[in-house]
Design a protein around this motif. Structure first.
Motif, PDB file in Angstrom:
ATOM      1  N   ILE A 182     -40.658 -27.007   4.415  1.00  0.00           N
ATOM      2  CA  ILE A 182     -39.267 -27.454   4.338  1.00  0.00           C
ATOM      3  C   ILE A 182     -39.075 -28.521   5.412  1.00  0.00           C
ATOM      4  N   GLU A 183     -38.641 -29.681   5.000  1.00  0.00           N
ATOM      5  CA  GLU A 183     -38.445 -30.788   5.923  1.00  0.00           C
ATOM      6  C   GLU A 183     -36.958 -31.060   6.072  1.00  0.00           C
ATOM      7  N   ILE A 184     -36.486 -30.989   7.298  1.00  0.00           N
ATOM      8  CA  ILE A 184     -35.070 -31.226   7.582  1.00  0.00           C
ATOM      9  C   ILE A 184     -34.988 -32.393   8.558  1.00  0.00           C
ATOM     10  N   TYR A 186     -29.994 -24.600   3.540  1.00  0.00           N
ATOM     11  CA  TYR A 186     -30.221 -23.522   2.583  1.00  0.00           C
ATOM     12  C   TYR A 186     -31.563 -23.737   1.910  1.00  0.00           C
ATOM     13  N   LEU A 187     -32.134 -22.681   1.439  1.00  0.00           N
ATOM     14  CA  LEU A 187     -33.399 -22.751   0.744  1.00  0.00           C
ATOM     15  C   LEU A 187     -33.150 -22.982  -0.738  1.00  0.00           C
ATOM     16  N   PRO A 188     -33.704 -24.056  -1.315  1.00  0.00           N
ATOM     17  CA  PRO A 188     -33.404 -24.388  -2.710  1.00  0.00           C
ATOM     18  C   PRO A 188     -33.917 -23.355  -3.701  1.00  0.00           C
ATOM     19  N   GLN A 189     -35.052 -22.708  -3.417  1.00  0.00           N
ATOM     20  CA  GLN A 189     -35.589 -21.705  -4.334  1.00  0.00           C
ATOM     21  C   GLN A 189     -35.855 -20.432  -3.540  1.00  0.00           C
ATOM     22  N   LYS A 190     -35.942 -19.369  -4.287  1.00  0.00           N
ATOM     23  CA  LYS A 190     -36.237 -18.092  -3.639  1.00  0.00           C
ATOM     24  C   LYS A 190     -37.674 -18.134  -3.123  1.00  0.00           C
TER      25      LYS A 190
END
Length: 109
Positions: A71-73, A103-107
């Protein structure tokens, strides 16, 4: 005074022999050494067993690395005030808080 058998003093040969170490292989340091003797079959089988083990571990590590999600923010613009504050070394004791909600786009499994 310590007198050795080599001096020219009158000594009996029995006195000189009593100081000599026992004539055993242990005392004379003549024990046979252990020599590992491997055949070509043993060496090759060990080599290939090590190769198979390393190959298996490599496959396991590659498969586990594929399941990692990144995850890149980008917070460069949102925390620019903190970055400007830290550019000056005299502001080392000043507190700067920067928080980013995400938020995380997928579980994640």
């Amino acid at each position: 005074m310590w007198v050795t058998c080599r001096t020219r003093m009158k000594r009996k040969s029995q006195d000189c022999k009593s100081r000599l170490p026992d004539n055993s292989a242990m005392k004379q340091q003549q024990l046979p050494a252990f020599r590992l003797q491997l055949s070509a079959n043993e060496i090759l089988s060990g080599f290939f067993a090590t190769g198979v083990f390393c190959l298996g571990m490599g496959i396991i590590l590659l498969l586990s690395a594929k399941s990692i999600r990144e995850i890149e923010i980008n917070y460069t613009e949102k925390c620019a005030s903190c970055a400007r504050l830290r550019e000056d070394a005299t502001n080392f004791d000043k507190e700067c808080n920067c928080s980013i909600s995400f938020y995380l786009p997928q579980k994640m499994e």
